[in-house]
Design a protein around this motif. Structure first.
Motif, PDB file in Angstrom:
ATOM      1  N   ASN A   9      38.172  41.619  43.703  1.00 39.81           N
ATOM      2  CA  ASN A   9      38.900  42.644  44.446  1.00 39.81           C
ATOM      3  C   ASN A   9      39.135  43.769  43.449  1.00 39.81           C
ATOM      4  O   ASN A   9      39.599  43.510  42.340  1.00 39.81           O
ATOM      5  CB  ASN A   9      40.238  42.111  44.982  1.00 39.81           C
ATOM      6  CG  ASN A   9      40.910  43.086  45.927  1.00 39.81           C
ATOM      7  OD1 ASN A   9      40.834  44.300  45.741  1.00 39.81           O
ATOM      8  ND2 ASN A   9      41.584  42.572  46.946  1.00 39.81           N
ATOM      9  N   LYS A  16      44.008  37.674  41.527  1.00 39.50           N
ATOM     10  CA  LYS A  16      42.598  37.312  41.283  1.00 39.50           C
ATOM     11  C   LYS A  16      42.466  36.248  40.184  1.00 39.50           C
ATOM     12  O   LYS A  16      41.884  35.188  40.400  1.00 39.50           O
ATOM     13  CB  LYS A  16      41.842  38.589  40.891  1.00 39.50           C
ATOM     14  CG  LYS A  16      40.382  38.561  41.147  1.00 39.50           C
ATOM     15  CD  LYS A  16      39.738  39.935  41.142  1.00 39.50           C
ATOM     16  CE  LYS A  16      40.220  40.882  40.093  1.00 39.50           C
ATOM     17  NZ  LYS A  16      41.181  41.867  40.398  1.00 39.50           N
ATOM     18  N   ASP A 125      35.655  34.965  37.424  1.00 39.33           N
ATOM     19  CA  ASP A 125      36.803  35.875  37.552  1.00 39.33           C
ATOM     20  C   ASP A 125      36.344  37.290  37.200  1.00 39.33           C
ATOM     21  O   ASP A 125      35.889  37.533  36.081  1.00 39.33           O
ATOM     22  CB  ASP A 125      37.929  35.431  36.617  1.00 39.33           C
ATOM     23  CG  ASP A 125      39.184  36.283  36.789  1.00 39.33           C
ATOM     24  OD1 ASP A 125      39.438  36.749  37.910  1.00 39.33           O
ATOM     25  OD2 ASP A 125      39.916  36.474  35.795  1.00 39.33           O
TER      26      ASP A 125
END
Length: 257
Positions: A9, A16, A125
């Protein structure tokens, strides 16, 4: 073969890294061999699982830029089924260095090719931007998990990331799909949170996870102790919600472990 999910995002502060760390830990405690890939130059996913950046000789940067063997860079964590491909601040320069590189959007995919056979899940990530590092993650992944904070501008941010996913599908990774939209930092006392939640579930009925991550103090404390929530406070609501999310993802894969 590993299921590769990138967690993305472009907005910061939506949960996140919290999701990457705690979902990875939850899959690991379910005894699914899991690799957490830190593609954020801040390296918070690594510190969130207790890895000291100061001790690292190499990072994901070396795999992307110099073609270093990723298997030699992977480090163990306190959870037996969870490994980390770490990041350092060097990665901030990778965005610029990759601009003129051949196959620049596929560097992470190439690096992970040697590791996919060793894991059940690989979670990536991403940094809070839609630059080359995030595009690399989307090119390498089979699906994108989108954490979304239940706040006023949530829909606006969502439309931007959906556009990027479409572009990646078009030019780089046609089989990329949305793993799911994850509602995070949900405060049940807040009317706006309920409104946003309903709006997302209405517009993206089949794509929103049933699991909702609550706003939880223990969850926000855990990273400063270098621990996933399961090792910090397994009795917390935050821990229960990430275990539930892991279960939901495994069931979607046809697992019932």
């Amino acid at each position: 073969m590993a299921k590769i999910i990138c967690i993305a995002n472009q907005k910061g502060g939506v949960g996140k890294t919290t999701t990457a760390v705690n979902l990875a830990a939850s899959l690991a405690v379910a005894e699914r061999k899991t690799l957490l890939v830190d593609m954020d130059p801040q390296g918070n996913a690594g510190s969130g699982v207790g890895v000291d950046k100061g001790t690292l000789r190499e990072s994901v940067y070396d795999a992307l830029i110099d073609g270093a063997d990723p298997a030699a860079i992977v480090v163990k964590t306190d959870l037996p089924f969870l490994d980390l491909l770490p990041s350092t601040s060097d990665l901030a320069g990778a965005e610029l260095e990759l601009v003129s590189a051949t196959g620049r959007e596929q560097r992470l995919k190439e690096a992970l090719a040697a590791l996919v056979g060793s894991y059940s899940y690989i979670l990536i990530d991403c940094p809070p931007s839609l630059g080359l590092l995030t595009v690399n993650a989307m090119s390498a992944a089979q699906s994108v998990l989108i954490p979304l904070q239940c706040e006023f501008y949530a829909m606006e941010g969502l439309s931007q990331i959906l556009k990027t996913i479409k572009l990646v599908q078009k030019g780089l990774n046609p089989s990329l799909r949305i793993e799911g939209i994850l509602l995070t930092m949900f405060d049940a006392r807040n009317n706006l949170a309920h409104q946003v939640s309903e709006e997302i579930k209405t517009h993206f009925k089949g794509e929103t996870f049933n699991t909702v991550i609550p706003r939880n103090v223990r969850l926000s404390e855990a990273p400063s102790h270098g621990k996933p929530i399961l090792l910090y406070d397994i009795t917390s609501r935050g821990a229960a919600s990430y275990l539930e999310l892991a279960k939901e993802i495994m069931q979607r894969e046809g697992e019932h472990g």
